[in-house]
Write a protein that holds these residues in place. Sequence first.
Motif, short mmCIF file in Angstrom:
data_model
loop_
_atom_site.label_atom_id
_atom_site.label_comp_id
_atom_site.label_asym_id
_atom_site.label_seq_id
_atom_site.Cartn_x
_atom_site.Cartn_y
_atom_site.Cartn_z
N ASN A 182 -47.54 -25.76 65.86
CA ASN A 182 -48.91 -25.42 65.50
C ASN A 182 -49.36 -26.13 64.23
O ASN A 182 -50.49 -26.59 64.13
N VAL A 183 -48.50 -26.22 63.24
CA VAL A 183 -48.86 -26.87 61.98
C VAL A 183 -49.07 -28.36 62.20
O VAL A 183 -50.03 -28.94 61.69
N ASP A 211 -49.88 -29.82 65.04
CA ASP A 211 -51.10 -29.97 65.84
C ASP A 211 -52.34 -29.84 64.96
O ASP A 211 -53.31 -30.59 65.13
N LEU A 212 -52.30 -28.90 64.05
CA LEU A 212 -53.43 -28.71 63.14
C LEU A 212 -53.62 -29.94 62.25
O LEU A 212 -54.75 -30.40 62.06
N ALA A 213 -52.55 -30.49 61.74
CA ALA A 213 -52.64 -31.68 60.88
C ALA A 213 -53.23 -32.86 61.65
O ALA A 213 -54.11 -33.56 61.15
N GLY A 230 -55.14 -32.66 64.27
CA GLY A 230 -56.53 -32.31 64.55
C GLY A 230 -57.44 -32.57 63.36
O GLY A 230 -58.56 -33.07 63.52
N VAL A 231 -56.98 -32.26 62.17
CA VAL A 231 -57.77 -32.48 60.96
C VAL A 231 -57.99 -33.98 60.74
O VAL A 231 -59.10 -34.42 60.43
N GLY A 287 -60.29 -35.25 63.43
CA GLY A 287 -61.62 -34.71 63.16
C GLY A 287 -62.34 -35.47 62.06
O GLY A 287 -63.54 -35.73 62.15
#
Length: 106
Positions: free
Chosen positions: A13-14, A16-18, A20-21, A24
Amino acid sequence: MLKEFKTFISQGNVLDLAVGVIIGGAFGKITTSLVDDIIMPIVGFFLAGVDFKSLALHLGQPDEKGVYPVNIMYGNFIQIVIQFLIVAWVIFLIVKAANKAKLTDK
């Protein structure tokens, strides 16, 4: 404590979030260029050459240099709203495609 942090960072999850940021941020730059450099000049052309960046409501009396004390830059706001709508639409399409892919996996 370092081992816990390493475990936390290596979780999916971490990461994936990185990713994504970062994507983005890059997508935001592409959208800004699309709106500022392509869409708004075309819209301005069809509206008798209006430059949206320069649209403003000037309040107060100008000084000796012609500078107003307060400028409400509503043209820039219009461009940012259009940019937001494009980003929101693309995110909607991505989520819709992801949800459709989840349904076909089951």
